[in-house]
Design a protein around this motif. Structure first.
Motif, PDB file in Angstrom:
ATOM      1  N   MET A 135       0.854  -1.182   0.000  1.00  0.00           N
ATOM      2  CA  MET A 135       0.000   0.000   0.000  1.00  0.00           C
ATOM      3  C   MET A 135       0.888   1.230   0.000  1.00  0.00           C
ATOM      4  O   MET A 135       1.768   1.340   0.829  1.00  0.00           O
ATOM      5  CB  MET A 135      -0.859   0.027   1.260  1.00  0.00           C
ATOM      6  N   PRO A 136       0.647   2.150  -0.912  1.00  0.00           N
ATOM      7  CA  PRO A 136       1.502   3.326  -0.950  1.00  0.00           C
ATOM      8  C   PRO A 136       1.186   4.339   0.144  1.00  0.00           C
ATOM      9  O   PRO A 136       0.035   4.576   0.479  1.00  0.00           O
ATOM     10  CB  PRO A 136       1.230   3.913  -2.333  1.00  0.00           C
ATOM     11  N   GLY A 137       2.240   4.900   0.710  1.00  0.00           N
ATOM     12  CA  GLY A 137       2.238   6.037   1.606  1.00  0.00           C
ATOM     13  C   GLY A 137       1.063   6.296   2.523  1.00  0.00           C
ATOM     14  O   GLY A 137       0.870   5.599   3.506  1.00  0.00           O
ATOM     15  N   ASP A 138       0.315   7.341   2.195  1.00  0.00           N
ATOM     16  CA  ASP A 138      -0.734   7.829   3.081  1.00  0.00           C
ATOM     17  C   ASP A 138      -1.836   6.807   3.334  1.00  0.00           C
ATOM     18  O   ASP A 138      -2.303   6.667   4.456  1.00  0.00           O
ATOM     19  CB  ASP A 138      -1.355   9.113   2.532  1.00  0.00           C
ATOM     20  N   ILE A 139      -2.266   6.103   2.306  1.00  0.00           N
ATOM     21  CA  ILE A 139      -3.341   5.128   2.507  1.00  0.00           C
ATOM     22  C   ILE A 139      -2.859   4.003   3.411  1.00  0.00           C
ATOM     23  O   ILE A 139      -3.610   3.506   4.254  1.00  0.00           O
ATOM     24  CB  ILE A 139      -3.911   4.604   1.165  1.00  0.00           C
ATOM     25  N   ASP A 140      -1.590   3.640   3.262  1.00  0.00           N
ATOM     26  CA  ASP A 140      -0.990   2.616   4.122  1.00  0.00           C
ATOM     27  C   ASP A 140      -1.020   3.066   5.581  1.00  0.00           C
ATOM     28  O   ASP A 140      -1.446   2.332   6.462  1.00  0.00           O
ATOM     29  CB  ASP A 140       0.455   2.352   3.678  1.00  0.00           C
ATOM     30  N   ARG A 141      -0.587   4.292   5.828  1.00  0.00           N
ATOM     31  CA  ARG A 141      -0.573   4.802   7.203  1.00  0.00           C
ATOM     32  C   ARG A 141      -1.976   4.919   7.784  1.00  0.00           C
ATOM     33  O   ARG A 141      -2.200   4.580   8.941  1.00  0.00           O
ATOM     34  CB  ARG A 141       0.140   6.156   7.280  1.00  0.00           C
ATOM     35  N   LEU A 142      -2.924   5.389   6.983  1.00  0.00           N
ATOM     36  CA  LEU A 142      -4.291   5.524   7.478  1.00  0.00           C
ATOM     37  C   LEU A 142      -4.891   4.163   7.810  1.00  0.00           C
ATOM     38  O   LEU A 142      -5.432   3.970   8.901  1.00  0.00           O
ATOM     39  CB  LEU A 142      -5.165   6.256   6.451  1.00  0.00           C
ATOM     40  N   LEU A 143      -4.766   3.221   6.906  1.00  0.00           N
ATOM     41  CA  LEU A 143      -5.326   1.897   7.176  1.00  0.00           C
ATOM     42  C   LEU A 143      -4.591   1.209   8.331  1.00  0.00           C
ATOM     43  O   LEU A 143      -5.227   0.555   9.162  1.00  0.00           O
ATOM     44  CB  LEU A 143      -5.292   1.025   5.920  1.00  0.00           C
ATOM     45  N   LYS A 144      -3.284   1.358   8.395  1.00  0.00           N
ATOM     46  CA  LYS A 144      -2.531   0.763   9.506  1.00  0.00           C
ATOM     47  C   LYS A 144      -2.999   1.341  10.836  1.00  0.00           C
ATOM     48  O   LYS A 144      -3.182   0.614  11.811  1.00  0.00           O
ATOM     49  CB  LYS A 144      -1.033   0.983   9.312  1.00  0.00           C
ATOM     50  N   TYR A 145      -3.228   2.640  10.860  1.00  0.00           N
ATOM     51  CA  TYR A 145      -3.720   3.279  12.083  1.00  0.00           C
ATOM     52  C   TYR A 145      -5.101   2.730  12.442  1.00  0.00           C
ATOM     53  O   TYR A 145      -5.363   2.400  13.596  1.00  0.00           O
ATOM     54  CB  TYR A 145      -3.762   4.799  11.894  1.00  0.00           C
ATOM     55  N   ILE A 146      -5.983   2.639  11.465  1.00  0.00           N
ATOM     56  CA  ILE A 146      -7.323   2.105  11.720  1.00  0.00           C
ATOM     57  C   ILE A 146      -7.239   0.665  12.208  1.00  0.00           C
ATOM     58  O   ILE A 146      -7.922   0.283  13.165  1.00  0.00           O
ATOM     59  CB  ILE A 146      -8.211   2.223  10.461  1.00  0.00           C
ATOM     60  N   VAL A 147      -6.390  -0.133  11.583  1.00  0.00           N
ATOM     61  CA  VAL A 147      -6.216  -1.525  12.014  1.00  0.00           C
ATOM     62  C   VAL A 147      -5.739  -1.584  13.461  1.00  0.00           C
ATOM     63  O   VAL A 147      -6.322  -2.280  14.293  1.00  0.00           O
ATOM     64  CB  VAL A 147      -5.243  -2.282  11.081  1.00  0.00           C
ATOM     65  N   HIS A 148      -4.690  -0.857  13.780  1.00  0.00           N
ATOM     66  CA  HIS A 148      -4.088  -0.949  15.108  1.00  0.00           C
ATOM     67  C   HIS A 148      -4.924  -0.305  16.207  1.00  0.00           C
ATOM     68  O   HIS A 148      -4.854  -0.735  17.361  1.00  0.00           O
ATOM     69  CB  HIS A 148      -2.679  -0.348  15.097  1.00  0.00           C
TER      70      HIS A 148
END
Length: 144
Positions: free
Chosen positions: A1-14
């Motif tokens: 997952m590129p950049g921002d979407i990766d960070r947003l989804l990772k945050y939502i997951v965690h």
């Protein structure tokens, strides 16, 4: 997952979806070793799901933002269309489940549905800020 979407989804997951899965593991596990292994497995599965649904998630945000700019407050997704079905899966799991969006369904034929999803943009923007994500960039890159 590129950049921002990766960070947003990772945050939502965690901070949201994996926490719910981990609570279920803790309720169902019988031993401490089972709990730790189950927690790791639940987190790994949520991260894999986020990776698989990153593009549909981004496209769903883009469509919802386009609807909002046009004066609408929701998007409708037909599960008979494979792309719409993936978008619905992503938005329901990562936004509706944690309470950042609402959804309703209408049956179109037996076992097929139109999902109408309304995003709480203030909540999503707040989560994006906490995740150090430029939400506008996530949405705008979806069309690229």
């Amino acid at each position: 997952m590129p950049g921002d979407i990766d960070r947003l989804l990772k945050y939502i997951v965690h901070h949201y979806t994996a926490r719910e899965e981990i609570k279920d593991v803790e309720l169902d596990a019988s031993a401490a070793d089972d709990i730790v292994a189950g927690q790791r497995r639940a987190l790994r599965e949520e991260e894999q799901r986020a990776e698989a649904l990153a593009a549909p998630f981004r496209e769903g945000l883009r469509r919802a933002e386009a609807a909002r700019r046009a004066g609408g407050d929701a998007i409708s997704l037909d599960d008979r269309d494979p792309q719409d079905n993936l978008i619905a899966d992503a938005l329901v799991h990562f936004l509706v489940g944690p309470g950042m969006a609402t959804s309703s369904t209408r049956e179109t034929e037996p076992m097929h549905y139109i999902y109408t999803i309304s995003i709480d943009w203030d909540q999503v923007a707040a989560v994006a800020r906490r995740a150090n994500v430029d939400l506008d960039a996530v949405i705008n890159r979806a069309g690229a």
